[in-house]
Structures are given as C-alpha cells and as structure tokens.
Design an enzyme around this catalytic site. Structure first.
Site, PDB file in Angstrom:
ATOM      1  N   ARG A  98       3.259   8.844  -2.478  1.00 55.92           N
ATOM      2  CA  ARG A  98       2.886   7.835  -1.652  1.00 55.92           C
ATOM      3  C   ARG A  98       3.862   6.883  -1.127  1.00 55.92           C
ATOM      4  NH1 ARG A  98      -1.107   9.972  -2.960  1.00 55.92           N
ATOM      5  NH2 ARG A  98      -0.020  11.789  -1.671  1.00 55.92           N
ATOM      6  N   GLU A 111      -0.885  -0.057  -2.826  1.00 53.30           N
ATOM      7  CA  GLU A 111      -0.654   1.128  -1.938  1.00 53.30           C
ATOM      8  C   GLU A 111      -0.539   0.637  -0.487  1.00 53.30           C
ATOM      9  OE1 GLU A 111      -2.600   5.164  -2.702  1.00 53.30           O
ATOM     10  OE2 GLU A 111      -3.074   5.170  -0.506  1.00 53.30           O
ATOM     11  N   SER A 168      -7.736   3.910  -1.988  1.00 51.57           N
ATOM     12  CA  SER A 168      -7.021   3.129  -3.093  1.00 51.57           C
ATOM     13  C   SER A 168      -6.208   2.224  -3.055  1.00 51.57           C
ATOM     14  CB  SER A 168      -6.145   4.400  -3.788  1.00 51.57           C
ATOM     15  OG  SER A 168      -6.765   5.767  -3.914  1.00 51.57           O
TER      16      SER A 168
HETATM   17  C1  LIG Z   1     -11.653   5.074   3.089  1.00 46.34           C
HETATM   18  C2  LIG Z   1     -10.489   5.180   3.146  1.00 46.34           C
HETATM   19  C3  LIG Z   1      -9.863   6.437   2.391  1.00 46.34           C
HETATM   20  C4  LIG Z   1      -8.456   6.623   2.219  1.00 46.34           C
HETATM   21  N1  LIG Z   1      -8.018   7.865   1.452  1.00 46.34           N
HETATM   22  C5  LIG Z   1      -6.802   8.130   1.443  1.00 46.34           C
HETATM   23  C6  LIG Z   1      -5.942   9.027   0.884  1.00 46.34           C
HETATM   24  O1  LIG Z   1      -6.945   9.906   0.314  1.00 46.34           O
HETATM   25  N2  LIG Z   1      -4.880   9.483   0.904  1.00 46.34           N
HETATM   26  C7  LIG Z   1      -3.944   8.609   1.498  1.00 46.34           C
HETATM   27  O2  LIG Z   1      -2.816   9.018   1.299  1.00 46.34           O
HETATM   28  N3  LIG Z   1      -4.479   7.553   2.041  1.00 46.34           N
HETATM   29  C8  LIG Z   1      -5.826   7.256   2.227  1.00 46.34           C
HETATM   30  N4  LIG Z   1      -6.401   6.127   2.679  1.00 46.34           N
HETATM   31  C9  LIG Z   1      -5.313   5.278   3.594  1.00 46.34           C
HETATM   32  C10 LIG Z   1      -5.005   5.408   4.904  1.00 46.34           C
HETATM   33  O3  LIG Z   1      -5.979   6.198   5.472  1.00 46.34           O
HETATM   34  C11 LIG Z   1      -3.789   6.077   5.285  1.00 46.34           C
HETATM   35  O4  LIG Z   1      -2.517   5.649   4.711  1.00 46.34           O
HETATM   36  C12 LIG Z   1      -3.376   6.506   6.796  1.00 46.34           C
HETATM   37  O5  LIG Z   1      -2.456   7.344   6.803  1.00 46.34           O
HETATM   38  C13 LIG Z   1      -3.288   5.309   7.563  1.00 46.34           C
HETATM   39  O6  LIG Z   1      -3.334   5.558   8.729  1.00 46.34           O
HETATM   40  P1  LIG Z   1      -3.422   4.462   9.804  1.00 46.34           P
HETATM   41  O7  LIG Z   1      -3.203   5.058  11.325  1.00 46.34           O
HETATM   42  O8  LIG Z   1      -4.873   3.691   9.557  1.00 46.34           O
HETATM   43  O9  LIG Z   1      -2.019   3.362   9.592  1.00 46.34           O
HETATM   44  P2  LIG Z   1      -2.257   1.672   9.598  1.00 46.34           P
HETATM   45  O10 LIG Z   1      -3.042   0.944   8.589  1.00 46.34           O
HETATM   46  O11 LIG Z   1      -2.425   1.517  11.202  1.00 46.34           O
HETATM   47  O12 LIG Z   1      -0.738   1.499   9.279  1.00 46.34           O
HETATM   48  C14 LIG Z   1      -0.311   1.678   8.008  1.00 46.34           C
HETATM   49  C15 LIG Z   1       1.086   1.469   7.917  1.00 46.34           C
HETATM   50  O13 LIG Z   1       1.980   2.505   8.791  1.00 46.34           O
HETATM   51  C16 LIG Z   1       2.768   1.863   9.758  1.00 46.34           C
HETATM   52  N5  LIG Z   1       2.332   2.716  10.956  1.00 46.34           N
HETATM   53  C17 LIG Z   1       1.495   3.306  11.403  1.00 46.34           C
HETATM   54  N6  LIG Z   1       1.486   3.993  12.572  1.00 46.34           N
HETATM   55  C18 LIG Z   1       2.974   3.786  12.708  1.00 46.34           C
HETATM   56  C19 LIG Z   1       3.782   4.641  13.679  1.00 46.34           C
HETATM   57  N7  LIG Z   1       3.456   5.494  14.573  1.00 46.34           N
HETATM   58  N8  LIG Z   1       5.117   4.402  13.679  1.00 46.34           N
HETATM   59  C20 LIG Z   1       5.552   3.731  12.467  1.00 46.34           C
HETATM   60  N9  LIG Z   1       4.813   2.922  11.464  1.00 46.34           N
HETATM   61  C21 LIG Z   1       3.278   3.321  11.696  1.00 46.34           C
HETATM   62  C22 LIG Z   1       1.922   0.766   9.834  1.00 46.34           C
HETATM   63  O14 LIG Z   1       2.885  -0.424  10.520  1.00 46.34           O
HETATM   64  C23 LIG Z   1       1.756   0.318   8.492  1.00 46.34           C
HETATM   65  O15 LIG Z   1       2.761   0.017   7.764  1.00 46.34           O
HETATM   66  C24 LIG Z   1      -7.502   5.828   2.875  1.00 46.34           C
HETATM   67  C25 LIG Z   1      -8.040   4.600   3.552  1.00 46.34           C
HETATM   68  C26 LIG Z   1      -9.155   4.471   3.914  1.00 46.34           C
HETATM   69  C27 LIG Z   1      -9.908   3.158   4.664  1.00 46.34           C
END
Ligand SMILES: Cc1cc2nc3c(=O)[nH]c(=O)nc-3n(C[C@H](O)[C@H](O)[C@H](O)COP(=O)(O)OP(=O)(O)OC[C@H]3O[C@@H](n4cnc5c(N)ncnc54)[C@H](O)[C@@H]3O)c2cc1C
Length: 370
Positions: free
Chosen positions: A164, A362, A241
């Site tokens: 992670r 996380e 998480s």
């Molecule tokens: C119901 C649920 C289940 C989940 N299950 C998992 C799982 O099984 N495994 C897991 O690893 N995660 C899980 N997550 C967490 C999440 O889905 C992941 O971390 C996902 O990759 C976040 O993507 P996002 O586009 O929503 O990122 P955001 O929440 O929009 O951003 C997260 C971080 O990444 C940065 N970021 C986003 N896009 C970019 C970019 N293009 N360039 C630079 N920085 C960027 C943001 O600035 C921030 O720091 C879960 C979340 C939820 C709500």
C-alpha cells in the site's frame, strides 16, 4: 438555480470535506497537464483527484485547486502471442479497465476487480486485494513531476512499490498521466493467491481458473464486505480499509495474544549508519542480505480484539465502523470530517493501549493528520 459550490464532500466516497475554491475537471491527459501547469503557476495548494475513494479532507474550505481526472481510454502499445502491453489514461475508471481485460482474455487484473477509483491513482498506494497488487502488472508510469514542463516515463523499478505504498505516496509530488501495464493473453487467471478466494472458487491456492469466475467471485466477496462502492450500501461509503495492516518486528509477537494472526514479510534493506568523521568508502560493510524478520499483523483483528465491534460509533457522531467490516470507517449520512477523525483517533488509541501497536491510516488525509 445556481449549482452549489464543489466540495470534497460531493467528490469523495467518504462524503466529507469542505468547499473547494477551484475545481478543474479534466477529460483528457492533455487537459490534466494543462490544469497542473496552471495550478502550479498560481502557487496555491493543489490536489489531484480521481474517484475520491481514498481521500479524507478536512471540513475547512480548501483554498486551492482540485484537479479532477475524469474519463480516459487505453491503447495497446505492444503485443505478442503471450503478452499485451497497455497504456491507460489516468482518468479511466480502474474497474472498467479490469472488466475490459476480462472480456478480452487478458489475464492479470481479475483479482483487482471492484476496486473503486481511477487508473491514475492505482500506482499511488499500489492498490491490492485478494493476493494481487498493481505492481504485479505494472511496467511504468507516465508522470509529470511538480514544476516540470513535460511528462517523464518512470519504469516500475523506480516506483518503489510496496505494501500500500510507492514513491508517490512517500512524497514524489506530481501528476500520474498514464500507466503502462503488461497482461498475459489467457482465458485463465493468474494463480489464485488468497485462501478465501480459493475457498470461494472451490480450488487450491495457486490454481488457475477462468478469468470471469475470478471476477465474479471477487465482486461477490467484496460486496459482502461493503467493499464495492454503491449508493445504496452505506457500508461502502468510506475509503475501504481505513488502516493498513501494521508491519512490525517479529519480537513484538511476544506482547500479543497467541491467536493474533500474522504473516511473515520480506525485510526491507537496513540503512547503514556511520559515526561522523569515519570514511564511508573505507568502512562500508558488506550489504546486509536481509534485515530482521518482520511480520504483518491483521489491523481488523487488533481493532476487534480491542473491543470495537462492527457498527460501533461514538455518541452523536455520523461516522461509524462498517457493519460488515471492522477495518472500514463509514459515513452513515451526516458525518463531518471531524466525526471521521474522532472515530479514527479513538480506534488508534484503543488498539495502541491494548496491544502497543500504532495503526496508520491508509487514505490520504488533506488538511489534517492523524
Ligand atoms: C468501498 C471501497 C473499497 C476499496 N477497496 C480497496 C482495495 O481493495 N484495495 C485498495 O488498494 N484500495 C481500496 N480502496 C481505496 C481506493 O479505492 C483506492 O486507493 C483507489 O486507487 C483510489 O482511487 P481514486 O481515483 O478514487 O483516488 P483518489 O481518492 O481520488 O486519490 C487518492 C490519492 O491519489 C492521488 N491521485 C489520484 N489520482 C492521481 C493522479 N492521476 N496523479 C497523481 N496523484 C493522484 C490523490 O491526490 C490522492 O492522494 C477502496 C475504497 C473504497 C471506497
């Protein structure tokens, strides 16, 4: 009627966070790069947002720019009879990519089905689930470092992917514009690497099964834990998480109950420390083969055994532990960021005082720290 101002609450799956001074929504990589250059030229705070599924922002107004990466596509940039190399735009939804890969007969992404969010965020915390992680398929990242004019290609070997985490989560600031992935041409999955998934599929660990079976079973397992984001499932209104599983020296196990689950992990290289004034070149010891053995603990087990049950909430708070999974903090509909923060701190304190282990969040926290 005028639209309400954008806020982190309306843009994130946790549904908390204050108003945003400026929201810049980008549909293409070109727009993403332009928005980043504009934000940097202004010199104000800035944040890139994908699906908002791993961010918890403070209730205070955000006096800067949120650059939202929305939409995108993938291109096949290399292929032979066994492998396919894909270049994918940051704004594409991660699960759309996985669904496409399963339909096309491209193996390697299927166990990562159902993770919310964008492709561009996948490298940030090296997303993972059910025995697979982004790093398994990553070739590299098209990255625009903060302040730079042009996108650079960072091979996966320079992304420092770990559990992670990555070089980006550790502080390399900029924008992920594209990612490159390598998948196998096969109708069969990568070896099943997670006992619960193997059990659900009725196979042994390490077996390969049809891609579609893995996707369907992963989506089913995830739904049963509130880990597929859906408007009608309040248990999914969080960040998945909330705490990472702590990795601790093996000696700490002596302080924990015998039934506390743990998994050995490979040790990171130890830093060499030299007293001031000594010559590093002459006195450099041979590189250590491995550091002390470390183990990963189950954050969910620690939370449950510190007395916090599913559905737990503090009096008067709109935030609660998911009713399906102890590791998820959720917004029951009226939570503020302060509610989420108070519950997270309460859990941290309970676990630390019961077991002497500090849980680390996380998600990315904007405007506050735990
Ligand atoms: C119901 C649920 C289940 C989940 N299950 C998992 C799982 O099984 N495994 C897991 O690893 N995660 C899980 N997550 C967490 C999440 O889905 C992941 O971390 C996902 O990759 C976040 O993507 P996002 O586009 O929503 O990122 P955001 O929440 O929009 O951003 C997260 C971080 O990444 C940065 N970021 C986003 N896009 C970019 C970019 N293009 N360039 C630079 N920085 C960027 C943001 O600035 C921030 O720091 C879960 C979340 C939820 C709500």
């Amino acid at each position: 009627m005028t639209a309400p101002p954008a806020s982190f609450a309306s843009l994130t799956t946790m549904g908390v966070g204050g108003p945003i001074a400026q929201l810049c929504t980008c549909q293409t990589v070109g727009e993403l790069i332009e928005a980043a250059h504009d934000a940097w030229a202004e010199g104000l705070p800035w944040v890139v947002l994908g699906g908002g599924s791993n961010i918890v922002a403070a209730d205070d107004p955000f006096e800067g720019t949120v650059i939202a990466a929305r939409g995108g596509e993938f291109r096949v940039v290399g292929s032979d009879s066994d492998r396919v190399v894909l270049e994918v735009d940051a704004g594409m939804a991660w699960d759309d990519l996985v669904a496409t890969a399963v339909d096309e007969g491209w193996s390697g992404l299927e166990a990562l089905s159902g993770i919310p969010g964008s492709v561009g965020a996948a490298p940030i915390q090296n997303i993972g689930a059910y025995g697979a992680e982004f790093a398994d398929v990553a070739r590299g990242v098209g990255f625009l470092p903060e302040g730079a004019d042009a996108v650079e290609y960072l091979p996966a070997s320079e992304c420092e992917f770990g559990y992670r985490t990555s070089v980006f989560k550790r502080g390399l600031s900029g924008v992920v514009c594209t990612v490159r992935l390598e998948v196998s041409r096969s109708s069969e999955s990568a070896p099943v690497g997670y006992a619960q998934l193997a059990h659900a599929l009725g196979v042994d660990l390490g077996d390969r099964v049809p891609l579609r079976d893995v996707r369907e079973h992963v989506l089913e397992l995830r739904s049963s834990k509130g880990m597929v984001f859906r408007q009608d499932d309040v248990d999914s209104h969080g960040c998945g998480s909330f705490f990472v599983n702590p990795v601790v020296p093996i000696g700490m196990l002596t302080n924990l109950p015998a039934d506390s689950p743990f998994w050995p992990v490979s040790a990171p290289a130890e830093a060499a420390v030299f007293p001031l004034g000594e010559s590093v070149e002459q006195d450099m010891p041979p590189a250590p083969r491995s550091g002390p053995e470390r183990v990963k603990l189950s954050a969910a087990w620690l939370i449950e055994h510190s007395g916090i049950r599913r559905g737990f909430c503090l009096p008067g708070s709109g935030a609660a532990v998911s009713s399906k999974h102890t590791l998820a903090i959720t917004n029951r509909g009226s939570a503020s960021a302060n509610d989420v923060l108070a519950l997270a701190r309460f859990i941290q304190t309970r676990v630390a005082s019961e077991f002497g282990v500090v849980l680390h969040p996380e998600p990315i926290l904007v405007g506050f720290s735990l």
